[in-house]
Design an enzyme around this catalytic site. Structure first.
Site, PDB file in Angstrom:
ATOM      1  CB  SER A  10      -0.903  -0.007   1.067  1.00  0.00           C
ATOM      2  OG  SER A  10      -0.248  -0.177   2.314  1.00  0.00           O
ATOM      3  CD  GLU A  12       0.395   7.521   5.107  1.00  0.00           C
ATOM      4  OE1 GLU A  12       0.013   6.561   5.626  1.00  0.00           O
ATOM      5  OE2 GLU A  12       0.736   8.672   5.752  1.00  0.00           O
ATOM      6  CG  ASP A 103      -0.661  14.155  16.894  1.00  0.00           C
ATOM      7  OD1 ASP A 103      -0.816  13.295  17.836  1.00  0.00           O
ATOM      8  OD2 ASP A 103       0.019  13.828  15.888  1.00  0.00           O
ATOM      9  CG  PHE A 210       8.631  14.155   8.727  1.00  0.00           C
ATOM     10  CD1 PHE A 210       7.436  15.058   8.932  1.00  0.00           C
ATOM     11  CD2 PHE A 210       8.814  14.002   7.380  1.00  0.00           C
ATOM     12  CE1 PHE A 210       6.597  15.511   8.107  1.00  0.00           C
ATOM     13  CE2 PHE A 210       7.905  14.214   6.545  1.00  0.00           C
ATOM     14  CZ  PHE A 210       6.984  15.022   6.591  1.00  0.00           C
ATOM     15  CG  HIS A 260       1.292   2.062   4.649  1.00  0.00           C
ATOM     16  ND1 HIS A 260       0.205   2.047   3.953  1.00  0.00           N
ATOM     17  CD2 HIS A 260       1.485   3.136   5.238  1.00  0.00           C
ATOM     18  CE1 HIS A 260      -0.249   3.284   4.101  1.00  0.00           C
ATOM     19  NE2 HIS A 260       0.221   4.029   4.637  1.00  0.00           N
TER      20      HIS A 260
HETATM   21  P1  FAD Z   1      -4.272   6.152  19.863  1.00  0.00           P
HETATM   22  O1  FAD Z   1      -4.265   4.943  19.521  1.00  0.00           O
HETATM   23  O2  FAD Z   1      -5.689   6.590  20.448  1.00  0.00           O
HETATM   24  O3  FAD Z   1      -3.280   6.498  21.135  1.00  0.00           O
HETATM   25  C1  FAD Z   1      -2.840   7.818  21.210  1.00  0.00           C
HETATM   26  C2  FAD Z   1      -2.109   7.703  22.787  1.00  0.00           C
HETATM   27  O4  FAD Z   1      -3.026   7.337  23.687  1.00  0.00           O
HETATM   28  C3  FAD Z   1      -1.207   6.595  22.842  1.00  0.00           C
HETATM   29  O5  FAD Z   1      -0.128   7.178  23.751  1.00  0.00           O
HETATM   30  C4  FAD Z   1      -1.744   5.663  23.551  1.00  0.00           C
HETATM   31  O6  FAD Z   1      -0.739   4.723  24.341  1.00  0.00           O
HETATM   32  C5  FAD Z   1      -2.658   6.255  24.205  1.00  0.00           C
HETATM   33  N1  FAD Z   1      -4.122   5.467  24.266  1.00  0.00           N
HETATM   34  C6  FAD Z   1      -4.588   4.741  23.241  1.00  0.00           C
HETATM   35  N2  FAD Z   1      -5.842   4.313  23.703  1.00  0.00           N
HETATM   36  C7  FAD Z   1      -6.055   5.034  24.950  1.00  0.00           C
HETATM   37  C8  FAD Z   1      -7.212   4.720  25.709  1.00  0.00           C
HETATM   38  N3  FAD Z   1      -8.350   4.246  25.345  1.00  0.00           N
HETATM   39  N4  FAD Z   1      -7.247   5.590  26.688  1.00  0.00           N
HETATM   40  C9  FAD Z   1      -6.008   6.078  27.381  1.00  0.00           C
HETATM   41  N5  FAD Z   1      -4.943   6.211  26.569  1.00  0.00           N
HETATM   42  C10 FAD Z   1      -4.959   5.678  25.497  1.00  0.00           C
HETATM   43  N6  FAD Z   1      -1.746  11.907  12.067  1.00  0.00           N
HETATM   44  C11 FAD Z   1      -2.674  12.656  11.375  1.00  0.00           C
HETATM   45  O7  FAD Z   1      -2.949  13.778  11.879  1.00  0.00           O
HETATM   46  N7  FAD Z   1      -3.200  12.324  10.052  1.00  0.00           N
HETATM   47  C12 FAD Z   1      -3.146  11.119   9.650  1.00  0.00           C
HETATM   48  O8  FAD Z   1      -3.696  11.060   8.600  1.00  0.00           O
HETATM   49  C13 FAD Z   1      -2.325  10.192  10.195  1.00  0.00           C
HETATM   50  N8  FAD Z   1      -2.014   8.933   9.806  1.00  0.00           N
HETATM   51  C14 FAD Z   1      -1.278   8.002  10.478  1.00  0.00           C
HETATM   52  C15 FAD Z   1      -1.037   6.789   9.897  1.00  0.00           C
HETATM   53  C16 FAD Z   1      -0.338   6.018  10.388  1.00  0.00           C
HETATM   54  C17 FAD Z   1      -0.168   4.627   9.830  1.00  0.00           C
HETATM   55  C18 FAD Z   1       0.291   6.216  11.858  1.00  0.00           C
HETATM   56  C19 FAD Z   1       1.110   5.166  12.335  1.00  0.00           C
HETATM   57  C20 FAD Z   1       0.312   7.581  12.149  1.00  0.00           C
HETATM   58  C21 FAD Z   1      -0.695   8.472  11.710  1.00  0.00           C
HETATM   59  N9  FAD Z   1      -0.863   9.704  12.105  1.00  0.00           N
HETATM   60  C22 FAD Z   1      -1.658  10.424  11.393  1.00  0.00           C
HETATM   61  C23 FAD Z   1      -0.424  10.023  13.486  1.00  0.00           C
HETATM   62  C24 FAD Z   1      -1.261   9.847  14.768  1.00  0.00           C
HETATM   63  O9  FAD Z   1      -2.454  10.465  14.638  1.00  0.00           O
HETATM   64  C25 FAD Z   1      -0.652  10.328  15.881  1.00  0.00           C
HETATM   65  O10 FAD Z   1       0.608   9.176  16.261  1.00  0.00           O
HETATM   66  C26 FAD Z   1      -1.584  10.196  17.175  1.00  0.00           C
HETATM   67  O11 FAD Z   1      -0.527  11.022  18.223  1.00  0.00           O
HETATM   68  C27 FAD Z   1      -1.998   9.252  17.642  1.00  0.00           C
HETATM   69  O12 FAD Z   1      -3.075   8.444  16.670  1.00  0.00           O
HETATM   70  P2  FAD Z   1      -3.401   6.989  17.156  1.00  0.00           P
HETATM   71  O13 FAD Z   1      -4.509   6.694  16.467  1.00  0.00           O
HETATM   72  O14 FAD Z   1      -2.275   6.226  17.211  1.00  0.00           O
HETATM   73  O15 FAD Z   1      -3.903   7.323  18.733  1.00  0.00           O
END
Ligand code: FAD
Length: 281
Positions: A10, A12, A103, A210, A260
């Site tokens: 894939s 991105e 974020d 980054f 990916h």
């Molecule tokens: P989560 O999985 O929700 O985790 C965030 C943090 O909270 C972690 O420290 C975790 O340990 C903790 N956590 C998780 N679940 C809980 C819970 N239920 N209760 C308490 N704590 C919890 N960013 C963008 O802005 N746009 C994008 O399109 C984008 N695409 C991405 C694609 C990939 C493949 C990756 C790896 C990252 C991407 N990011 C993107 C970055 C991402 O949004 C950031 O890393 C963000 O800080 C965390 O998102 P997450 O979905 O991993 O969060």
């Protein structure tokens, strides 16, 4: 070890902000689509800052018959806005979403409570059943905000428990970080595939910026080599292609289920690396 033909591939993109970028991306996706990837994905700005741009790219790619997955997070949007947006994607023929927390947009301070990715996964499953294949993010070098290694792995497990199908990782340059992480995930009961995110190397300054922001480590020896090349772009490109090809080979040899690529909206060096690996159909 996986058979090359079984490996998922894939690519991105981020949604371009200018008309020139939009036009360029048409050429980029046409060329990368010739490598026959399983899908492309398009990033999303938390807080909906790129909501329209992401949807525009997704719509254009669907019109071209390309399999594409929008990244999505709640940001500051309410459940109705999210449902409408996901429904629009469904009507476009989208069947995969990369579900994220995202974020805090700069300037939002503490004004907004971010919705964790596991909650978004549960929300999509509740309203759309099994229509979408749901990808989530994983962090072999651990998410910068995580309190501990195991806690982060357990939150990843929570995303799968909520209904995610597979994960894509943050990029990394040390294969051991990924392989150790996979073992840690298995020990916590994660059986779903975790696809390594691959960042081709083209520009040391951008990569360094980054990596500092997202907590991805550039090993010292790689940093030193890249610093030595200074502005010698040809050498940086050649070194980057060799390094990333070898990283991918190591990952595949050790059972990675696919790759990916963070293409940065460029054809190269992703195309050369995929060809080096013999992954293009
Ligand atoms: P989560 O999985 O929700 O985790 C965030 C943090 O909270 C972690 O420290 C975790 O340990 C903790 N956590 C998780 N679940 C809980 C819970 N239920 N209760 C308490 N704590 C919890 N960013 C963008 O802005 N746009 C994008 O399109 C984008 N695409 C991405 C694609 C990939 C493949 C990756 C790896 C990252 C991407 N990011 C993107 C970055 C991402 O949004 C950031 O890393 C963000 O800080 C965390 O998102 P997450 O979905 O991993 O969060």
């Amino acid at each position: 070890m996986n058979d090359e033909n079984d490996l998922r591939l894939s690519f991105e993109f981020f949604p371009p902000k200018t008309d020139v970028g939009v036009e360029k991306l048409k050429t980029v996706r046409t060329e990368l689509n010739k490598l026959n990837p399983d899908f492309f994905s398009v990033t999303y700005g938390a807080g909906g800052s790129t909501r329209d741009n992401t949807k525009d790219v997704i719509t254009a790619m669907r019109d071209e018959g390309i399999a594409v997955a929008p990244h999505l997070s709640f940001g500051g949007d309410n459940e109705d806005i999210m449902c409408n947006m996901i429904n629009d994607y469904k009507n476009l023929g989208v069947d995969r979403i990369v579900a994220l927390r995202g974020d805090m947009p700069s300037g939002m301070g503490a004004a907004m409570q971010l919705v964790y990715a596991n909650e978004l996964v549960a929300f999509i499953r509740k309203h759309f059943g099994d229509h979408f294949q749901l990808e989530v993010a994983a962090y072999p070098e651990i998410h910068p905000e995580a309190k501990s290694y195991l806690e982060d792995v357990r939150y990843l497990k929570g995303k799968f428990d909520a209904g995610a199908n597979s994960a894509i990782t943050q990029y990394f340059f040390n294969p051991d970080a990924y392989l150790y992480f996979i073992e840690a995930c298995k020990k916590e009961g994660i059986v779903a595939p975790i696809y390594p995110g691959i960042m081709p190397i083209t520009n040391f300054r951008n990569l360094s910026r980054f990596s500092d922001a997202c907590g991805a480590e550039i090993p010292r020896w790689i940093r030193k080599r890249l610093e030595d090349f200074q502005d010698d772009q040809e050498s940086i490109t050649a070194f980057g292609i060799d390094l990333i090809t070898e990283l991918c080979e190591t990952l595949i040899e050790n059972g990675a289920p696919g790759l990916h690529f963070y293409t940065m909206n460029q054809i190269e060096p992703t195309r050369t690396i995929v060809n080096n690996l013999g992954l293009a159909d």
